[in-house]
Scaffold this motif. Structure first.
Motif, short mmCIF file in Angstrom:
data_model
loop_
_atom_site.label_atom_id
_atom_site.label_comp_id
_atom_site.label_asym_id
_atom_site.label_seq_id
_atom_site.Cartn_x
_atom_site.Cartn_y
_atom_site.Cartn_z
N VAL A 38 33.97 37.44 36.72
CA VAL A 38 32.97 37.53 36.11
C VAL A 38 32.22 39.32 36.13
O VAL A 38 31.76 39.52 35.73
N GLY A 39 31.80 39.51 38.06
CA GLY A 39 31.74 40.33 38.18
C GLY A 39 30.19 40.43 38.74
O GLY A 39 29.81 41.21 39.05
N GLU A 40 29.73 39.13 38.31
CA GLU A 40 28.14 38.96 38.67
C GLU A 40 27.53 39.18 40.08
O GLU A 40 28.63 38.98 40.66
N SER A 57 35.73 44.07 44.39
CA SER A 57 36.14 44.24 43.04
C SER A 57 36.55 44.93 42.08
O SER A 57 35.11 44.96 41.41
N TYR A 58 37.68 44.57 40.78
CA TYR A 58 37.77 45.38 40.24
C TYR A 58 36.80 44.57 39.27
O TYR A 58 35.49 45.22 37.64
N SER A 59 36.38 43.67 39.10
CA SER A 59 35.32 42.74 38.31
C SER A 59 33.98 42.87 37.91
O SER A 59 33.19 42.57 37.40
N MET A 60 33.71 43.81 39.29
CA MET A 60 32.40 44.34 39.15
C MET A 60 32.77 45.90 37.89
O MET A 60 31.24 45.61 37.59
N ARG A 61 33.51 45.54 37.08
CA ARG A 61 33.37 46.56 36.00
C ARG A 61 32.34 45.86 34.68
O ARG A 61 31.97 46.74 33.92
N HIS A 62 32.11 45.00 34.23
CA HIS A 62 31.88 43.74 33.30
C HIS A 62 30.20 43.60 33.99
O HIS A 62 29.45 44.22 32.80
N THR A 235 41.88 52.56 40.18
CA THR A 235 40.59 52.77 39.76
C THR A 235 39.51 52.91 41.12
O THR A 235 39.85 52.15 42.92
N ILE A 236 39.46 53.98 41.31
CA ILE A 236 39.14 54.27 42.48
C ILE A 236 38.31 53.63 43.66
O ILE A 236 38.15 53.96 44.54
N ASN A 237 37.02 52.67 42.27
CA ASN A 237 35.86 52.15 42.94
C ASN A 237 36.70 50.61 43.69
O ASN A 237 35.74 50.20 44.52
N ALA A 238 37.49 50.14 43.80
CA ALA A 238 38.52 48.66 44.10
C ALA A 238 39.60 49.32 44.69
O ALA A 238 40.63 48.15 44.88
#
Length: 260
Positions: A38-40, A57-62, A235-238
């Motif tokens: 969930v990226g919380e 992690s990719y979930s931070m996009r949420h 995705t560059i962020n992950a």
């Protein structure tokens, strides 16, 4: 920008390079736990700048989307393999892939490369052995066991015959330019090195001039018996840093967002 970093995700040397660069240039950052899937953020972020970027992690996009952070995450979810193929064609290593729902992948009889068509992280692309894949497919499709990844029988995947690869290289692209680069595999052996042959730079420049999926992204390329090819984008962020120049990447992103 204010940098939101996920704790305990990066390797020790990568973490030291990233936080050291931010501290050296007086760039604000905070460190958080990230709730899986969930990226919380724990604790919640209190950005000290009107622009915020997330690395972890990719979930931070949420969370980035919910908070309307700019740039947040340079998300590539809608730039899946089909979109990449329409722009890069036979520059892609697996341009000959079949695309179909996971449930429709036939039982494998020989080693086969599979990965999701998008940057979803449902599972890592790799060469699957027949027995391992067939057992896994049974668990996902027939028993509904996704192990928390949201993988389902309807998930679109690509599959093709394995390719011979001599070496693999990661390039970080920011605003159409190479911010840094790193070898990460030679043959089947993981090997990190910052010294990358200039011919890969030229190939990547050609690819980027043809099309860019975002203002900042990662592109992995390789050397094969048929020349240089694109393995995938991320995705560059992950994306891990390998032997890339973290300072160069940080400053390139700061410049991109007008804060450098």
């Amino acid at each position: 920008m204010h940098w939101i970093l996920q704790e305990n995700l990066f390797k020790e040397n990568e973490w030291a390079s990233l936080t050291g660069t931010l501290e050296r240039f007086g760039i604000p950052f905070s460190v958080h736990k990230v709730v899986p899937f969930v990226g919380e953020l724990v604790p919640p972020a209190e950005p000290k700048h009107d622009k915020v970027v997330c690395f972890g992690s990719y979930s931070m996009r949420h969370t980035a989307r919910a908070q309307a952070w700019t740039p947040g995450v340079y998300d590539l979810f809608d730039k899946d393999f089909k979109v990449q193929l329409s722009h890069w064609g036979e520059r892609m290593l697996n341009f000959d892939s079949r695309i179909l729902p996971f449930k429709d992948v036939p039982s494998l009889t020989e080693p086969t490369f599979l990965r999701p068509v998008d940057d979803s992280k449902y599972f890592a692309g790799k060469v699957f052995m027949p027995g391992d894949f067939n057992d896994w497919k049974h668990k996902v499709v027939d028993l509904g066991q996704d192990h928390g990844t949201s993988l389902s029988g309807e998930t679109l995947v690509q599959l093709c015959n394995p390719k011979t690869i001599y070496g693999e290289y990661r390039f970080w692209i920011v605003n159409g330019e190479i911010a840094t680069r790193s070898m990460y595999k030679r043959g089947d052996k993981v090997m990190y090195a910052s010294d990358v042959d200039e011919r890969f730079d030229r190939f990547v420049h050609e690819c980027v001039q043809a099309w860019q999926p975002h203002r900042a992204f990662v592109i992995d390329v390789c050397d094969t018996p048929h020349g240089m090819k694109i393995v995938e984008i991320n995705t560059i962020n992950a994306a891990g840093f390998y032997a890339g120049n973290v300072q160069s990447l940080v400053l390139s992103l700061e410049d991109l967002e007008g804060a450098g």
